[in-house]
Design a protein around this motif. Structure first.
Motif, mmCIF file in Angstrom:
data_model
loop_
_atom_site.group_PDB
_atom_site.id
_atom_site.type_symbol
_atom_site.label_atom_id
_atom_site.label_comp_id
_atom_site.label_asym_id
_atom_site.label_seq_id
_atom_site.Cartn_x
_atom_site.Cartn_y
_atom_site.Cartn_z
ATOM 1 N N MET A 1 0.854 -1.165 0.000
ATOM 2 C CA MET A 1 0.000 0.000 0.000
ATOM 3 C C MET A 1 0.905 1.234 0.000
ATOM 4 N N LYS A 2 0.589 2.192 -0.812
ATOM 5 C CA LYS A 2 1.405 3.391 -0.931
ATOM 6 C C LYS A 2 1.441 4.150 0.392
ATOM 7 N N THR A 3 2.552 4.825 0.623
ATOM 8 C CA THR A 3 2.730 5.520 1.904
ATOM 9 C C THR A 3 1.720 6.649 2.084
ATOM 10 N N GLY A 4 1.334 7.325 1.017
ATOM 11 C CA GLY A 4 0.332 8.387 1.121
ATOM 12 C C GLY A 4 -1.009 7.872 1.615
ATOM 13 N N ILE A 5 -1.385 6.706 1.133
ATOM 14 C CA ILE A 5 -2.643 6.088 1.581
ATOM 15 C C ILE A 5 -2.509 5.639 3.032
ATOM 16 N N GLN A 6 -1.332 5.110 3.391
ATOM 17 C CA GLN A 6 -1.106 4.701 4.776
ATOM 18 C C GLN A 6 -1.228 5.885 5.731
ATOM 19 N N ILE A 7 -0.644 7.012 5.360
ATOM 20 C CA ILE A 7 -0.719 8.214 6.203
ATOM 21 C C ILE A 7 -2.163 8.662 6.353
ATOM 22 N N THR A 8 -2.900 8.649 5.249
ATOM 23 C CA THR A 8 -4.314 9.033 5.293
ATOM 24 C C THR A 8 -5.095 8.110 6.220
ATOM 25 N N LEU A 9 -4.837 6.807 6.136
ATOM 26 C CA LEU A 9 -5.532 5.848 7.008
ATOM 27 C C LEU A 9 -5.176 6.045 8.474
ATOM 28 N N ILE A 10 -3.904 6.333 8.757
ATOM 29 C CA ILE A 10 -3.497 6.572 10.148
ATOM 30 C C ILE A 10 -4.226 7.779 10.707
ATOM 31 N N VAL A 11 -4.211 8.877 9.947
ATOM 32 C CA VAL A 11 -4.866 10.107 10.409
ATOM 33 C C VAL A 11 -6.361 9.889 10.570
ATOM 34 N N LEU A 12 -6.981 9.241 9.609
ATOM 35 C CA LEU A 12 -8.420 8.983 9.671
ATOM 36 C C LEU A 12 -8.778 8.098 10.861
ATOM 37 N N THR A 13 -7.993 7.061 11.092
ATOM 38 C CA THR A 13 -8.237 6.157 12.214
ATOM 39 C C THR A 13 -8.098 6.882 13.549
ATOM 40 N N LEU A 14 -7.026 7.658 13.690
ATOM 41 C CA LEU A 14 -6.824 8.411 14.928
ATOM 42 C C LEU A 14 -7.940 9.434 15.138
ATOM 43 N N LEU A 15 -8.371 10.066 14.060
ATOM 44 C CA LEU A 15 -9.443 11.057 14.157
ATOM 45 C C LEU A 15 -10.768 10.418 14.565
ATOM 46 N N ILE A 16 -11.112 9.300 13.955
ATOM 47 C CA ILE A 16 -12.364 8.609 14.292
ATOM 48 C C ILE A 16 -12.353 8.171 15.753
ATOM 49 N N ALA A 17 -11.248 7.592 16.197
ATOM 50 C CA ALA A 17 -11.152 7.127 17.584
ATOM 51 C C ALA A 17 -11.259 8.295 18.563
ATOM 52 N N THR A 18 -10.585 9.385 18.264
ATOM 53 C CA THR A 18 -10.602 10.549 19.158
ATOM 54 C C THR A 18 -11.985 11.176 19.229
ATOM 55 N N VAL A 19 -12.607 11.363 18.095
ATOM 56 C CA VAL A 19 -13.945 11.969 18.078
ATOM 57 C C VAL A 19 -14.953 11.063 18.782
ATOM 58 N N ALA A 20 -14.853 9.764 18.556
ATOM 59 C CA ALA A 20 -15.773 8.821 19.215
ATOM 60 C C ALA A 20 -15.611 8.881 20.726
ATOM 61 N N ARG A 21 -14.374 8.966 21.188
ATOM 62 C CA ARG A 21 -14.143 8.999 22.641
ATOM 63 C C ARG A 21 -14.614 10.323 23.239
ATOM 64 N N PHE A 22 -14.372 11.424 22.542
ATOM 65 C CA PHE A 22 -14.844 12.730 23.031
ATOM 66 C C PHE A 22 -16.372 12.821 23.036
ATOM 67 N N ALA A 23 -17.021 12.088 22.139
ATOM 68 C CA ALA A 23 -18.478 12.157 22.020
ATOM 69 C C ALA A 23 -19.197 11.393 23.114
ATOM 70 N N THR A 24 -18.486 10.568 23.842
ATOM 71 C CA THR A 24 -19.108 9.749 24.880
ATOM 72 C C THR A 24 -18.729 10.289 26.248
ATOM 73 N N VAL A 25 -19.706 10.870 26.907
ATOM 74 C CA VAL A 25 -19.451 11.508 28.191
ATOM 75 C C VAL A 25 -20.138 10.713 29.301
ATOM 76 N N GLY A 26 -19.397 10.454 30.340
ATOM 77 C CA GLY A 26 -19.913 9.758 31.512
ATOM 78 C C GLY A 26 -18.969 9.973 32.670
ATOM 79 N N TRP A 27 -19.109 9.161 33.692
ATOM 80 C CA TRP A 27 -18.268 9.294 34.871
ATOM 81 C C TRP A 27 -16.816 8.923 34.600
ATOM 82 N N LEU A 28 -16.569 8.128 33.589
ATOM 83 C CA LEU A 28 -15.207 7.717 33.248
ATOM 84 C C LEU A 28 -14.611 8.554 32.112
ATOM 85 N N TYR A 29 -15.196 9.695 31.844
ATOM 86 C CA TYR A 29 -14.804 10.532 30.705
ATOM 87 C C TYR A 29 -13.310 10.874 30.724
#
Length: 133
Positions: free
Chosen positions: A1-29
């Motif tokens: 897989m080309k490195t440009g696509i790999q970088i895009t996937l890394i950024v996208l994966t990190l972004l999805i995980a971060t946004v999902a975690r920020f979107a869930t608020v509770g006592w363990l936030y």
């Protein structure tokens, strides 16, 4: 897989995980927020240092990339929160509205299996990249 696509996937994966975690608020936030750098920095380092190895053609490398990102996302989606209601809820339930008793009841087991598989795969990727296989 080309490195440009790999970088895009890394950024996208990190972004999805971060946004999902920020979107869930509770006592363990705040504990959940701490999991972002604790899990994301090693994920980024493994993929960054293994990028040349993973850019070699082959279905195995593409599969390793997607499996690594999928397992990384599972580490966030199956984190549980609780609030004032008696029932806990997962990031997956909150972000995507998925209400599934099996996923809810077995979320911790899925998270634990994902963590073990993720660590195993990350070590395998790094060892293979160092050896130049």
């Amino acid at each position: 897989m080309k490195t440009g696509i790999q970088i895009t996937l890394i950024v996208l994966t990190l972004l999805i995980a971060t946004v999902a975690r920020f979107a869930t608020v509770g006592w363990l936030y705040f504990i959940g927020i701490l999991s972002i750098p604790i899990l994301s920095i090693p994920h980024f380092i493994v993929h960054k240092k293994s990028m040349n190895y993973l850019s070699k053609k082959g279905h195995k490398n593409v599969l390793k990339i997607f499996a690594s990102h999928f397992l990384f996302l599972c580490l966030f989606f199956f984190q549980h929160e609780f609030g004032d209601s008696p029932r806990s809820y997962s990031v997956l339930e909150t972000v995507f509205g998925i209400k599934n008793e099996f996923l809810h009841n077995n979320g911790f087991i899925i998270w634990l299996i994902s963590l073990i598989a993720y660590i195993f795969l990350s070590v395998k990727i790094r060892k293979s990249a160092k050896a130049g296989l």
